[in-house]
Design a protein around this motif. Structure first.
Motif, PDB file in Angstrom:
ATOM      1  N   ASN A  53       1.253   3.839  -2.863  1.00  0.00           N
ATOM      2  CA  ASN A  53       0.189   4.783  -3.221  1.00  0.00           C
ATOM      3  C   ASN A  53       0.465   6.168  -2.631  1.00  0.00           C
ATOM      4  N   MET A  79      -8.941  -1.314   5.157  1.00  0.00           N
ATOM      5  CA  MET A  79      -7.758  -0.599   5.606  1.00  0.00           C
ATOM      6  C   MET A  79      -7.762  -0.521   7.138  1.00  0.00           C
ATOM      7  N   GLN A 131      -7.199  -4.607   1.048  1.00  0.00           N
ATOM      8  CA  GLN A 131      -5.972  -4.824   1.793  1.00  0.00           C
ATOM      9  C   GLN A 131      -5.837  -6.317   2.083  1.00  0.00           C
ATOM     10  N   SER A 180      -3.855  -2.577  -5.946  1.00  0.00           N
ATOM     11  CA  SER A 180      -3.976  -1.161  -6.281  1.00  0.00           C
ATOM     12  C   SER A 180      -4.100  -0.971  -7.790  1.00  0.00           C
ATOM     13  N   TYR A 194       0.819  -1.213   0.000  1.00  0.00           N
ATOM     14  CA  TYR A 194       0.000   0.000   0.000  1.00  0.00           C
ATOM     15  C   TYR A 194       0.851   1.261   0.000  1.00  0.00           C
ATOM     16  N   ALA A 240      -1.509  -5.100  -0.906  1.00  0.00           N
ATOM     17  CA  ALA A 240      -2.870  -4.718  -1.294  1.00  0.00           C
ATOM     18  C   ALA A 240      -2.986  -4.851  -2.802  1.00  0.00           C
ATOM     19  N   THR A 284      -5.804   7.757  -1.217  1.00  0.00           N
ATOM     20  CA  THR A 284      -4.856   6.682  -1.495  1.00  0.00           C
ATOM     21  C   THR A 284      -5.448   5.291  -1.325  1.00  0.00           C
ATOM     22  N   TYR A 285      -6.696   5.201  -0.901  1.00  0.00           N
ATOM     23  CA  TYR A 285      -7.348   3.907  -0.733  1.00  0.00           C
ATOM     24  C   TYR A 285      -8.863   4.102  -0.746  1.00  0.00           C
ATOM     25  N   GLU A 331      -4.592   4.119  -6.067  1.00  0.00           N
ATOM     26  CA  GLU A 331      -5.257   3.808  -4.810  1.00  0.00           C
ATOM     27  C   GLU A 331      -5.409   2.308  -4.638  1.00  0.00           C
ATOM     28  N   SER A 332      -5.420   1.861  -3.392  1.00  0.00           N
ATOM     29  CA  SER A 332      -5.674   0.452  -3.104  1.00  0.00           C
ATOM     30  C   SER A 332      -7.175   0.239  -2.970  1.00  0.00           C
TER      31      SER A 332
END
Length: 359
Positions: free
Chosen positions: A111, A317, A126, A248, A108, A246, A346-347, A122-123
């Motif tokens: 990212n 996450m 996870q 992504s 992760y 993760a 970012t996720y 982005e993830s």
């Protein structure tokens, strides 16, 4: 079919694009929750060819991915998966940004690093709640290198330059008072090449994953000085959570291929649930033989038992995960240090939440 080329050959990627008006929901998309079903709806849609890049194909942290393929979960969701194996994690991200693969199975933390550089990724699920790594020192150096504080001017083995093994090794050094510029990183990949480098004194210490860790320990070739194979060990060493592997994508891909991403996450979520609901022996019985690498089945099972807590129980996450990772990167990464990164971009947890709500 799950295809992993022996060399860094990249198969041509044919993608049957499924472009929907709805964008991916969650932290990065600022939209409503995904509306596609968690399973069962894929059969009515055409199969989609998808490619992921990853490094060190026998890394045990990829277990949910391997299970999802070997147990037919991707097929159930109408996904034809192709894997491109590269020599380091940083190359996997380079391939995705270059459009050579659709996504990355990797840490992760990239990212955040990429967002700081202006690249939107982005993830979406996870797979690991901890790095699943350890920092080891050669046995004959164990008396003089007892912690990262002793690493100045030492040869440090990592999987590749710009990899997450280098990220974490540099943080551990900096956190323990070592000037990162005094380290001598050496890219030695993982598995047999990492083991050989330790055995032939090409590096003094290094950061790697299972089953490489247990192989070195069983041969009495190395000793662990930092263990990141559990959430508790990670928090003790890094001062907080550090979510690892993760799935992504580039943010634009997530927004334009909402249904495809949901179907992929559905399959991986089922892989995670299999890990949580089966014993080490049951898991070992269904993995493909290539995933053992050079380890015997018994040794592989022992390695898995040593890090079974690394796998995310939910795919979400971890709380404070992005903030903790950003703190770690800011301590040594000039690309992140002093920059403001919108971590919410970012996720996204939305795809996992949609998969879980209907499974």
């Amino acid at each position: 079919m799950f295809r992993i080329p022996l060399h860094r050959a990249r198969p041509a990627v044919t993608l049957l694009a499924v472009v929907l008006a709805a964008t991916a929901a969650g932290c990065s998309s600022n939209a409503s929750s995904p509306s596609s079903p968690a399973s069962g709806g894929a059969a009515a849609a055409p199969a989609v060819n998808i490619s992921f890049a990853l490094s060190n194909k026998t890394n045990q942290t990829y277990l949910p991915l391997v299970l999802a393929e070997s147990l037919g979960y991707f097929k159930k969701e109408g996904i034809n998966l192709s894997i491109v194996s590269v020599t380091s994690g940083s190359l996997a991200w380079t391939d995705m940004i270059a459009g050579k693969v659709n996504g990355v199975i990797g840490f992760y933390d990239h990212n955040i690093d990429l967002r700081a550089k202006g690249t939107a990724t982005e993830s979406v699920i996870q797979l690991n709640q901890a790095p699943g790594m350890a920092e080891l020192v050669r046995t004959d150096e164990a008396a003089t290198i007892t912690s990262p504080a002793d690493e100045s001017d030492k040869k440090l083995g990592i999987t590749g330059l710009g990899s997450s093994t280098e990220f974490l090794a540099e943080y551990l050094a900096a956190h323990n008072g070592v000037d990162v510029s005094t380290l001598h990183p050496v890219a030695i990949a993982a598995g047999p090449t990492f083991i050989a480098a330790m055995q032939h004194d090409e590096v003094d210490l290094g950061v790697t994953t299972e089953p490489t860790i247990s192989s070195l320990l069983s041969q009495k070739a190395a000793k662990i000085i930092v263990d990141l194979r559990s959430a508790s060990g990670t928090e003790a060493a890094l001062g907080g959570p550090y979510p690892g592997t993760a799935l992504s994508f580039e943010t634009s891909y997530v927004q334009q291929h909402h249904d495809t991403v949901q179907r992929i996450v559905n399959a991986l979520e089922m892989g995670l649930k299999y890990v949580q609901s089966h014993s080490v022996e049951q898991i070992a019985a269904v993995i493909p033989s290539w995933f053992l690498g050079t380890a015997s089945k018994t040794a592989w099972e022992e390695s898995l038992a040593n890090e079974i807590g690394v796998y995310s129980p939910t795919g979400l996450m971890p709380a404070d995960g992005p903030q903790s990772v950003n703190r770690v990167l800011s301590a040594f990464d000039p690309q992140v240090k002093g920059k403001t990164v919108d971590l919410s971009q970012t996720y996204t947890d939305a795809f996992v939440q949609a998969a879980s709500s209907t499974s």
